[in-house]
Structures are given as structure tokens and as C-alpha cells.
Design a protein around this motif. Structure first.
Motif, PDB file in Angstrom:
ATOM      1  N   ASP A   8       0.844  -1.184   0.000  1.00  0.00           N
ATOM      2  CA  ASP A   8       0.000   0.000   0.000  1.00  0.00           C
ATOM      3  C   ASP A   8       0.887   1.244   0.000  1.00  0.00           C
ATOM      4  OD1 ASP A   8      -1.968   1.840   0.166  1.00  0.00           O
ATOM      5  OD2 ASP A   8      -2.549   1.401   2.240  1.00  0.00           O
ATOM      6  N   LEU A   9       0.905   1.934  -1.141  1.00  0.00           N
ATOM      7  CA  LEU A   9       1.768   3.093  -1.284  1.00  0.00           C
ATOM      8  C   LEU A   9       1.010   4.404  -1.133  1.00  0.00           C
ATOM      9  CD1 LEU A   9       3.834   1.912  -4.376  1.00  0.00           C
ATOM     10  CD2 LEU A   9       4.707   2.183  -2.064  1.00  0.00           C
ATOM     11  N   GLN A  10      -0.318   4.353  -1.084  1.00  0.00           N
ATOM     12  CA  GLN A  10      -1.092   5.580  -1.102  1.00  0.00           C
ATOM     13  C   GLN A  10      -0.836   6.419   0.146  1.00  0.00           C
ATOM     14  OE1 GLN A  10      -5.216   4.862  -1.944  1.00  0.00           O
ATOM     15  NE2 GLN A  10      -4.805   4.026  -3.957  1.00  0.00           N
ATOM     16  N   GLN A  11      -0.711   7.731  -0.061  1.00  0.00           N
ATOM     17  CA  GLN A  11      -0.471   8.639   1.046  1.00  0.00           C
ATOM     18  C   GLN A  11      -1.797   9.177   1.582  1.00  0.00           C
ATOM     19  OE1 GLN A  11       2.502  11.355  -0.740  1.00  0.00           O
ATOM     20  NE2 GLN A  11       4.006  10.296   0.526  1.00  0.00           N
ATOM     21  N   ASP A  12      -1.776   9.559   2.859  1.00  0.00           N
ATOM     22  CA  ASP A  12      -3.003   9.966   3.532  1.00  0.00           C
ATOM     23  C   ASP A  12      -3.618  11.205   2.894  1.00  0.00           C
ATOM     24  OD1 ASP A  12      -2.675   7.872   5.272  1.00  0.00           O
ATOM     25  OD2 ASP A  12      -1.597   9.058   6.769  1.00  0.00           O
ATOM     26  N   LYS A  13      -2.799  12.208   2.649  1.00  0.00           N
ATOM     27  CA  LYS A  13      -3.313  13.469   2.118  1.00  0.00           C
ATOM     28  C   LYS A  13      -3.174  13.490   0.606  1.00  0.00           C
ATOM     29  CE  LYS A  13      -2.805  18.497   2.449  1.00  0.00           C
ATOM     30  NZ  LYS A  13      -2.016  19.601   3.029  1.00  0.00           N
ATOM     31  N   LYS A  14      -4.290  13.661  -0.074  1.00  0.00           N
ATOM     32  CA  LYS A  14      -4.263  13.730  -1.528  1.00  0.00           C
ATOM     33  C   LYS A  14      -3.870  15.134  -1.952  1.00  0.00           C
ATOM     34  CE  LYS A  14      -7.100  12.720  -5.605  1.00  0.00           C
ATOM     35  NZ  LYS A  14      -8.415  12.214  -6.069  1.00  0.00           N
ATOM     36  N   LEU A  15      -2.801  15.248  -2.722  1.00  0.00           N
ATOM     37  CA  LEU A  15      -2.281  16.534  -3.165  1.00  0.00           C
ATOM     38  C   LEU A  15      -2.470  16.711  -4.667  1.00  0.00           C
ATOM     39  CD1 LEU A  15       1.098  16.429  -1.224  1.00  0.00           C
ATOM     40  CD2 LEU A  15      -0.929  17.759  -0.583  1.00  0.00           C
ATOM     41  N   LYS A  16      -2.502  17.964  -5.091  1.00  0.00           N
ATOM     42  CA  LYS A  16      -2.459  18.280  -6.511  1.00  0.00           C
ATOM     43  C   LYS A  16      -1.001  18.513  -6.880  1.00  0.00           C
ATOM     44  CE  LYS A  16      -5.570  21.051  -8.243  1.00  0.00           C
ATOM     45  NZ  LYS A  16      -6.451  22.243  -8.444  1.00  0.00           N
ATOM     46  N   ILE A  17      -0.533  17.770  -7.872  1.00  0.00           N
ATOM     47  CA  ILE A  17       0.862  17.878  -8.295  1.00  0.00           C
ATOM     48  C   ILE A  17       0.900  18.252  -9.771  1.00  0.00           C
ATOM     49  CG2 ILE A  17       3.073  16.688  -8.549  1.00  0.00           C
ATOM     50  CD1 ILE A  17       2.292  14.960  -6.164  1.00  0.00           C
ATOM     51  N   SER A  18       1.608  19.330 -10.072  1.00  0.00           N
ATOM     52  CA  SER A  18       1.743  19.800 -11.452  1.00  0.00           C
ATOM     53  C   SER A  18       3.104  19.400 -11.997  1.00  0.00           C
ATOM     54  CB  SER A  18       1.599  21.330 -11.514  1.00  0.00           C
ATOM     55  OG  SER A  18       0.327  21.747 -11.080  1.00  0.00           O
ATOM     56  N   LYS A  26       0.161   6.263  -8.226  1.00  0.00           N
ATOM     57  CA  LYS A  26       0.131   5.145  -7.284  1.00  0.00           C
ATOM     58  C   LYS A  26      -0.003   5.633  -5.842  1.00  0.00           C
ATOM     59  CE  LYS A  26       2.788   1.763 -10.000  1.00  0.00           C
ATOM     60  NZ  LYS A  26       1.901   0.586  -9.884  1.00  0.00           N
ATOM     61  N   LEU A  27       0.416   6.879  -5.604  1.00  0.00           N
ATOM     62  CA  LEU A  27       0.316   7.466  -4.266  1.00  0.00           C
ATOM     63  C   LEU A  27      -1.028   8.164  -4.054  1.00  0.00           C
ATOM     64  CD1 LEU A  27       3.920   8.974  -4.030  1.00  0.00           C
ATOM     65  CD2 LEU A  27       3.089   6.808  -3.089  1.00  0.00           C
ATOM     66  N   ASN A  28      -1.906   8.062  -5.056  1.00  0.00           N
ATOM     67  CA  ASN A  28      -3.270   8.599  -4.973  1.00  0.00           C
ATOM     68  C   ASN A  28      -3.310  10.118  -5.041  1.00  0.00           C
ATOM     69  OD1 ASN A  28      -6.081   8.071  -4.877  1.00  0.00           O
ATOM     70  ND2 ASN A  28      -6.158   8.641  -2.711  1.00  0.00           N
ATOM     71  N   HIS A  29      -2.293  10.720  -5.659  1.00  0.00           N
ATOM     72  CA  HIS A  29      -2.317  12.167  -5.824  1.00  0.00           C
ATOM     73  C   HIS A  29      -3.016  12.532  -7.135  1.00  0.00           C
ATOM     74  CE1 HIS A  29       0.061  12.697  -2.312  1.00  0.00           C
ATOM     75  NE2 HIS A  29       1.132  12.090  -2.807  1.00  0.00           N
ATOM     76  N   GLU A  30      -3.470  13.756  -7.219  1.00  0.00           N
ATOM     77  CA  GLU A  30      -4.080  14.276  -8.447  1.00  0.00           C
ATOM     78  C   GLU A  30      -2.970  14.921  -9.267  1.00  0.00           C
ATOM     79  OE1 GLU A  30      -7.171  17.820  -9.776  1.00  0.00           O
ATOM     80  OE2 GLU A  30      -7.366  16.931  -7.769  1.00  0.00           O
ATOM     81  N   VAL A  31      -2.664  14.332 -10.412  1.00  0.00           N
ATOM     82  CA  VAL A  31      -1.489  14.751 -11.179  1.00  0.00           C
ATOM     83  C   VAL A  31      -1.929  15.260 -12.549  1.00  0.00           C
ATOM     84  CG1 VAL A  31       0.826  14.103 -11.954  1.00  0.00           C
ATOM     85  CG2 VAL A  31      -0.225  12.891 -10.017  1.00  0.00           C
ATOM     86  N   LYS A  32      -1.376  16.399 -12.938  1.00  0.00           N
ATOM     87  CA  LYS A  32      -1.648  16.968 -14.256  1.00  0.00           C
ATOM     88  C   LYS A  32      -0.321  17.395 -14.869  1.00  0.00           C
ATOM     89  CE  LYS A  32      -5.271  19.620 -14.562  1.00  0.00           C
ATOM     90  NZ  LYS A  32      -6.160  20.827 -14.508  1.00  0.00           N
ATOM     91  N   ILE A  33      -0.216  17.249 -16.189  1.00  0.00           N
ATOM     92  CA  ILE A  33       1.010  17.576 -16.919  1.00  0.00           C
ATOM     93  C   ILE A  33       0.806  18.872 -17.696  1.00  0.00           C
ATOM     94  CG2 ILE A  33       2.597  16.814 -18.736  1.00  0.00           C
ATOM     95  CD1 ILE A  33       1.951  13.930 -17.918  1.00  0.00           C
ATOM     96  N   PHE A  34       1.775  19.784 -17.568  1.00  0.00           N
ATOM     97  CA  PHE A  34       1.740  21.065 -18.264  1.00  0.00           C
ATOM     98  C   PHE A  34       2.998  21.203 -19.111  1.00  0.00           C
ATOM     99  CE2 PHE A  34      -0.564  21.426 -14.334  1.00  0.00           C
ATOM    100  CZ  PHE A  34      -1.670  22.219 -14.615  1.00  0.00           C
ATOM    101  N   GLY A  35       2.857  21.741 -20.310  1.00  0.00           N
ATOM    102  CA  GLY A  35       4.044  21.947 -21.120  1.00  0.00           C
ATOM    103  C   GLY A  35       3.743  22.558 -22.461  1.00  0.00           C
TER     104      GLY A  35
END
Length: 403
Positions: free
Chosen positions: A2-12, A41-50
Motif C-alpha cells: 500500500d503506497l497511497q499517502q493519507d493526504k491527496k495533493l495536486k501535483i503539477s 500510485k500514491l493517490n495524488h491528483e497529477v496533471k502535466i503542463f508543457g
């Protein structure tokens, strides 16, 4: 696990180039998207910008990945495009991919204006493409004027080596640095984050090698496979010269995808076409079936600064698929393989020829080495391993009160 972290973060994830010759190549099977998968896999909200430079379009097959791709002219359009990217970056953490103005430079601006922590991922020594420490910018007055004020002036290109050199002195703006080779770690410091592979997708038990050879038109040949983009420092000329030495008509070097940068693979075809089979580019979901067709995966890096700074993704392709791997004593390659592959001196066609001959003469033993390589890949070079390391990186930012 179980790799998911407690706090779900937004990662850019801020990427320098999403076009077909940048992070968009190989259907997204490059480090940017490995980072994306590990963070998910860590349950974060991830978006790619470029950016998408010139007339190219992003060639990323994973339609479920949220991507903000801003069109950008190579020279005059960068400032307006950069403003659009900076405005849309909305993460709790900014993750800059590559030490470039078009990624880390923008991330510094966002950090200063929005007070967000920045992680910098370095997967190349960017100056190595321009001569490394030897590169100097010493224009005359007229040349400086042309470089600065002409519409296509060199200094209007956002990733000009002058800016790359300046940016190296600004790495202290990163709250954390991740990188994937000891060469880069010695130069920049930071956290070692090796390239990982989805070892569930790349699972040799799900494929029949002979069926793959039939499927891709390779039946009847002994296959050396290079599942990457040919470039001079990657040493394919040394393999092809070795095939000249061996002169065995049933051996072929299969190049998958070709070069998104230039016509170098066509140059190889002109000189050594009789030994080469070119396959088109495939989405990452099909690459396990393609690699399954190989007898040997070749990663014949030459000993250059660019190669020393890299972790060749082709290694984990071959390792995950339990293939015998023939590579060179360059950079971190011996450590990555950990005795599970076959190594020769770089730029040594005769040694390569001898090793190819030996592997084909002891193929059962070589395939057992390939199984050990897969075990090593699962233990040290999987996307789960990447996720575990990134979990610690993010926890340290939280403990420091930066998130």
C-alpha cells in the motif's frame, strides 16, 4: 504493498516539450510519464503542463492522462506561451521535469509568485549536448545583435545553452532534486530516483517469443533489438560493425520506432541496411509484445558525457522482459544490471561480435540471466519502487511545512 499517502495533493508536472520529439515520443513511454504513474500510485491528483513547439502535436496515447499542452513558436512566441502555462499551473507541489528554462525556469517563477514548493527532476546533463563545460558564448557585437533582435535569433530560443548554463546556478531554488544516475547526483546532489518499469505490463509470461517474431515479420532471424531512438552516442554503429565481423546472414538488428530527432537511422540504413530491420513506433501498451520478439536486447552506449548522465530506458525494457542484455561499461549501466547482463568495452565491435557469438552459443544460460535481470528489475527498477521513493520525498516536504 500500500503506497497511497493519507493526504491527496495536486501535483503539477511541468514539462519542457510535449511534442513528438520531446516527452511525447514513444507514446509517452519516457520519464515524464513514469513520474506520472508513480505519483498516481500514491493517490495524488497529477496533471502535466508543457509546450508543443512548432507545428507538432503531442503524441501521447494515454488519453486518460490530464495534459495541458500550450502551442509555442520556437522563438518569438515563447513569452506569451509561458504566461499561459504559468497561469494554469495549479498544484500544491510543482514538479519540474528537466533543468531547462521551459520547465524549471517557469517553475521558479510560479514558486516565487504562488509560494509553492518545487521538486526538480534532472534526467540529462543538458549542457552535455553542447560540449559541456567547454561551451562558451562569446559573440561579437553584430552577432549578439542578430542573436537578440532577429525574429529567429539564437537567444530568442528559450533553451539556448547560455540559459541552460545560467539555470544550473539556480538549482538552489528547488526544494528537492530527484535524479537517476550517480553522474548527475555528484554534479547536482539530490535524491536517487531510478527509472522504473511497469513489471505487470512488461511480463514475459504473458507472451510467446516465437509468436511475436511471426507477428512482427521477424520469424527465421536471430534478433538483436534496440527499442529506442538511434543517436551516435548510443553505439549502434558498433553493433552493426560487429555484424559485419560476424557476417552471419540470419542475424538482424531490429530498431523500433526510429529517431524523432533527425535522419540518423536513415544514415545507418544506407551503410548497414542489410543487417537492419526497422519497426514503426508502437504505443507503450504494445511494447512488451515487441520486446518479446528479441533474442538479445542491445544497449551499446558510448562513453560520452551525455551517455554517462543517462539511465537508458531500454535497459528496463529488456530486464522486465527477462531478455539477455548486451551493454557497455558506461555510467551506471554496470550497477543497474548488477551482474545480470553482458558488458563489453564501449566502441569495441570485436568484443561485441564475440559476446553476440557467445550468447547465441549459450542461449539457455543467457536466458537464465535474463530471468535474474527481471527479478532485479522488480526489486529495484519498478514504478512501485519509484512511488516508494517519491512518497518519502513528499513526506519530507510536508514535515518541513512546505506543503
Amino acid at each position: 504493498m500500500d503506497l497511497q499517502q493519507d493526504k491527496k495533493l495536486k501535483i503539477s508536472l511541468v514539462v519542457s516539450d510535449l511534442s513528438a520529439s520531446g516527452a511525447g515520443r514513444w507514446g509517452g513511454a519516457v520519464r515524464t510519464f513514469l513520474l506520472y504513474e508513480a505519483l498516481k500510485k500514491l493517490n495524488h491528483e497529477v496533471k502535466i503542463f508543457g509546450f508543443v513547439f512548432g507545428d507538432e502535436s503531442p503524441e501521447v496515447s494515454q488519453s486518460k492522462i490530464p495534459i495541458v499542452a500550450i502551442p509555442c513558436a520556437y522563438h518569438s512566441g515563447f513569452i506569451k506561451a509561458a504566461q499561459k502555462v504559468i497561469k494554469q499551473i495549479d498544484g500544491d507541489i510543482i514538479y519540474a521535469v528537466k533543468l531547462k528554462p521551459t520547465s524549471f525556469g517557469l517553475s521558479i517563477i510560479k514558486k516565487l509568485t504562488a509560494r509553492r514548493p518545487v521538486i526538480l527532476d534532472i534526467d540529462d546533463w543538458e549542457l552535455s549536448w553542447h560540449g559541456g563545460e567547454q561551451w562558451k558564448y562569446r559573440p561579437g557585437l553584430k552577432q549578439f545583435y542578430r542573436d537578440t533582435f532577429k525574429p529567429d535569433g539564437a537567444l530568442r530560443y528559450p533553451d539556448h545553452p547560455l540559459y541552460l548554463k545560467w539555470l544550473e546556478s539556480l538549482v538552489f531554488y528547488a526544494d528537492t532534486i530527484t535524479l537517476h544516475t550517480q553522474f548527475l547526483k555528484e554534479r547536482f546532489g539530490g535524491v536517487y530516483l531510478p527509472n522504473g518499469k511497469d513489471t505487470t505490463l512488461f511480463d514475459p509470461s504473458q507472451f510467446d517469443s516465437e509468436a511475436s517474431r511471426i507477428r512482427y515479420g521477424l520469424a527465421g532471424y536471430r534478433i538483436l533489438m534496440f527499442p529506442g531512438a538511434p543517436r551516435p552516442y548510443k553505439g549502434l554503429e558498433d553493433v552493426l560493425a560487429a555484424l559485419d565481423v560476424l557476417n552471419q546472414p540470419d542475424i538482424r538488428l531490429v530498431i523500433v520506432g526510429g529517431s524523432p530527432y533527425d535522419a540518423y537511422d536513415n544514415q545507418l540504413m544506407q551503410q548497414w541496411g542489410r543487417w537492419i530491420i526497422k519497426l514503426p513506433k508502437y504505443p507503450v501498451s504494445e511494447m512488451p509484445a515487441v520486446v518479446a520478439a528479441a533474442h538479445i536486447v542491445v544497449v551499446p552506449q558510448r562513453d560520452t558525457p551525455a551517455a554517462q548522465a543517462q539511465f537508458p530506458l531500454k535497459l528496463t525494457d529488456g530486464m522486465a522482459m527477462a531478455k539477455p542484455i548486451l551493454s557497455t561499461y558506461v555510467g551506471d549501466i554496470p550497477e543497474i544490471l548488477g551482474g545480470t547482463g553482458y558488458l563489453v568495452t564501449p566502441e569495441s565491435p570485436e568484443e561485441i561480435a564475440e559476446k553476440i557469438q557467445w550468447i547465441f552459443g549459450h542461449l539457455d544460460e543467457a536466458n537464465q540471466q535474463g530471468m535474474k535481470a527481471r527479478e532485479r528489475c522488480i526489486n529495484y527498477y519498478s514504478t512501485d519502487t519509484m512511488a516508494a521513493i517519491l512518497s518519502d520525498v513528499i513526506k519530507n516536504l510536508q514535515l518541513a511545512g512546505k506543503v
